[in-house]
Design an enzyme around this catalytic site. Sequence first.
Site, short mmCIF file in Angstrom:
data_model
loop_
_atom_site.label_atom_id
_atom_site.label_comp_id
_atom_site.label_asym_id
_atom_site.label_seq_id
_atom_site.Cartn_x
_atom_site.Cartn_y
_atom_site.Cartn_z
N SER A 32 0.84 -1.21 0.00
CA SER A 32 0.00 0.00 0.00
C SER A 32 0.87 1.26 0.00
O SER A 32 1.86 1.35 0.74
CB SER A 32 -0.90 0.01 1.25
OG SER A 32 -1.49 1.28 1.37
N LEU A 33 0.49 2.22 -0.82
CA LEU A 33 1.22 3.51 -0.87
C LEU A 33 0.72 4.47 0.21
O LEU A 33 1.31 5.53 0.42
CB LEU A 33 1.00 4.18 -2.23
CG LEU A 33 1.66 3.57 -3.45
CD1 LEU A 33 1.31 4.39 -4.69
CD2 LEU A 33 3.18 3.52 -3.28
N THR A 85 -9.20 -1.09 3.27
CA THR A 85 -9.09 -1.47 1.86
C THR A 85 -9.45 -2.94 1.73
O THR A 85 -9.95 -3.55 2.68
CB THR A 85 -7.69 -1.08 1.31
OG1 THR A 85 -7.66 -1.38 -0.07
CG2 THR A 85 -6.54 -1.77 2.02
N LYS A 89 -13.99 -3.26 3.05
CA LYS A 89 -14.84 -2.07 2.88
C LYS A 89 -16.33 -2.32 3.07
O LYS A 89 -17.04 -1.47 3.60
CB LYS A 89 -14.61 -1.46 1.49
CG LYS A 89 -13.27 -0.80 1.32
CD LYS A 89 -13.18 -0.15 -0.05
CE LYS A 89 -11.77 0.30 -0.34
NZ LYS A 89 -11.65 1.01 -1.62
N ASN A 110 -14.54 3.41 3.46
CA ASN A 110 -13.08 3.29 3.34
C ASN A 110 -12.36 4.16 4.38
O ASN A 110 -11.14 4.13 4.46
CB ASN A 110 -12.60 3.64 1.93
CG ASN A 110 -12.60 5.13 1.66
OD1 ASN A 110 -13.35 5.88 2.30
ND2 ASN A 110 -11.79 5.58 0.74
N ASP A 125 -13.88 7.35 -1.78
CA ASP A 125 -13.44 6.83 -3.09
C ASP A 125 -14.06 7.60 -4.26
O ASP A 125 -13.40 7.86 -5.27
CB ASP A 125 -13.78 5.34 -3.23
CG ASP A 125 -12.74 4.45 -2.58
OD1 ASP A 125 -11.60 4.91 -2.35
OD2 ASP A 125 -13.06 3.27 -2.30
N GLY A 150 -16.99 -3.10 -14.25
CA GLY A 150 -16.90 -3.68 -12.91
C GLY A 150 -18.15 -3.39 -12.09
O GLY A 150 -18.94 -2.49 -12.44
N GLY A 152 -17.85 -4.15 -8.38
CA GLY A 152 -17.40 -4.37 -7.01
C GLY A 152 -17.52 -3.07 -6.21
O GLY A 152 -18.25 -2.14 -6.59
N ALA A 154 -15.40 -0.56 -5.66
CA ALA A 154 -14.94 0.68 -6.32
C ALA A 154 -15.94 1.12 -7.38
O ALA A 154 -16.19 2.32 -7.56
CB ALA A 154 -13.56 0.44 -6.93
N GLY A 267 -4.76 5.29 -11.97
CA GLY A 267 -5.49 5.73 -10.77
C GLY A 267 -4.74 6.37 -9.61
O GLY A 267 -5.31 6.50 -8.53
#
Length: 305
Positions: A32-33, A85, A89, A110, A125, A150, A152, A154, A267
Amino acid sequence: MNTEKTYTLADLKVWDYPGTALAVIGKPIKHSLSPIMQNAALEQLSLNDNRFKEWAYFRFEIDPEDLSEALEFFYQKRFLGLNLTVPHKVMALGLLKTISNSAKAIGAVNTLKWTASGYEGFNTDGYGMSKGIEQGLGKGLNENHVLILGAGGAARAAVVECLSQKAASIRILNRSKDRLDAMLSSLSELKGYESIIPIEAKEDLADLPEMGICINATSLGLNQNDPLPLDMAFLTPQWAVYDMVYNPQKTQLFIEAKKLGCAAKTGLGMLVHQGAQALEIWTEQKIDAQIMHNAGENTLYNQAN
Ligand code: NDP
């Protein structure tokens, strides 16, 4: 305490950091950043305000079956803020008493903030995505046609953000019909729901408007060998492509979109802005997102080289 280390539930149980602690929790979490970005922003804040010198942001690897117990310990140990994350979530939603309206609509949280009556849940998000798109592609969601890939967590945040920003139409394509149907039924009470067009069969993509914004909210692209989430033949160069995947910085979708002549971005901007808004919730200070962006970009660069 070491903000680069990955801590566990066992570490949490004996936690004794005397300052104000924040953390991201997930599994996997090693790469993770968020700690790098958030600690860079805290360091910047501390230049003008000594209070922030003792704030620090940590990372914890927590299994989904331990989430409930972990949240109790985080609360007891007075972690002021948490980012959640994958895979927490949605599950966390059921463990909170107070949840912001947008997080409720999305069906996922989140960001958690410690309050005297328990953690309060938020979802940043959608905000992060919209800022990432505005800054990365030079256009907004309002009155634009959007194609979301998608269904999910996000993707849910993306749909709710597109509804609140009044996108002209919102097409959604997902591999499994069950998940798409479940998402549609949970969003059906929201204002503007009629602008959603589920893509049931690939042939429906032939009717795409001439231009719009395509958002990849699938996990395809995380691995270099992943197939593309969309057959690019359906897009024209007038489409802009936003890939939520940020690592690698140049995903295959990004590369193919550029080849086609589309504006495209991956992203990192979304990650930065969802994190900056979370830090604003915890600190009640204005956060310089550029500092976070630089910290994230440097780390990605160093990882790739
Ligand atoms: P989820 O696990 O909730 O959803 C994953 C989605 O990807 C589902 O729609 C799933 O489809 C689809 N998918 C997975 N594998 C495949 C495949 N092989 N082929 C087609 N579709 C597939 O994840 P999230 O929604 O939390 O995250 C989605 C992506 O967004 C991730 O890459 C994540 O890193 C990124 N993200 C980026 C953020 C940022 O700040 N930049 C923030 C949040 C997420 P199905 O229903 O059929 O399984």
